[in-house]
Each structure stands twice: as C-alpha cells, then as structure tokens.
Design a protein around this motif. Structure first.
Motif, short mmCIF file in Angstrom:
data_model
loop_
_atom_site.label_atom_id
_atom_site.label_comp_id
_atom_site.label_asym_id
_atom_site.label_seq_id
_atom_site.Cartn_x
_atom_site.Cartn_y
_atom_site.Cartn_z
N UNK A 133 -1.00 7.65 -2.65
CA UNK A 133 -0.07 8.65 -2.16
C UNK A 133 0.69 9.26 -3.34
N UNK A 134 1.28 10.41 -3.13
CA UNK A 134 1.98 11.10 -4.22
C UNK A 134 3.14 10.29 -4.77
N UNK A 135 3.71 9.40 -4.00
CA UNK A 135 4.84 8.60 -4.48
C UNK A 135 4.39 7.31 -5.15
N UNK A 136 3.09 7.19 -5.45
CA UNK A 136 2.50 6.04 -6.13
C UNK A 136 2.49 4.75 -5.31
N UNK A 137 2.84 4.80 -4.04
CA UNK A 137 2.71 3.63 -3.18
C UNK A 137 1.27 3.54 -2.72
N UNK A 138 0.78 2.32 -2.57
CA UNK A 138 -0.57 2.15 -2.04
C UNK A 138 -0.57 2.47 -0.56
N UNK A 139 -1.58 3.18 -0.13
CA UNK A 139 -1.65 3.64 1.26
C UNK A 139 -1.57 2.49 2.25
N UNK A 140 -2.24 1.37 1.97
CA UNK A 140 -2.32 0.27 2.93
C UNK A 140 -1.44 -0.91 2.53
N UNK A 141 -0.48 -0.69 1.65
CA UNK A 141 0.44 -1.75 1.25
C UNK A 141 0.08 -2.36 -0.10
N UNK A 142 0.87 -3.32 -0.50
CA UNK A 142 0.69 -3.96 -1.80
C UNK A 142 -0.58 -4.80 -1.84
#
Length: 63
Positions: free
Chosen positions: A2-11
């Motif tokens: 995602x654009x905010x550098x979070x993984x789409x499906x969690x850590x």
C-alpha cells in the motif's frame, strides 16, 4: 504494498522467509534473456537478503 508502506494482509510472522526465485546473471547481461527492470529491483533484493541471510532461500531453475 500500500502507499503507506503497510503490508496489505498484515505484518509478516517471525517464521517468514524471503524466497528469491531464479536470480541469474544472464538476466542482467546483454542476452536474449535480459530483464530491463532488474537494475531497478536488484538493490532491494540485496537489502532484503542481507538483512536476514539465514532466512533467505535462493532457487535456481535448471534446464
């Protein structure tokens, strides 16, 4: 990602591994197999593999 550098499906879990599939020099050299995007992604592969080499698996496709 995602654009905010979070993984789409969690850590990623503690048992996650980096699988690097078919990284061969032939894809970087001037051959019919050359991948033009390789110079752009190679530094990230090196960083990921170097951060946790014990959790990095390289595969090689044999012909």
């Amino acid at each position: 990602m995602a654009k905010n550098d979070d993984l789409r499906w969690g850590s990623l879990g503690q048992n996650a591994v980096h699988i690097c599939v078919d990284m061969q020099r032939i894809f970087a050299e001037t051959t019919e197999w050359k991948m033009p995007w390789l110079p752009r992604v190679l530094p990230n592969i090196v960083l990921i593999a170097g951060a946790h080499p014990e959790r990095t698996i390289f595969t090689l496709r044999s012909v």
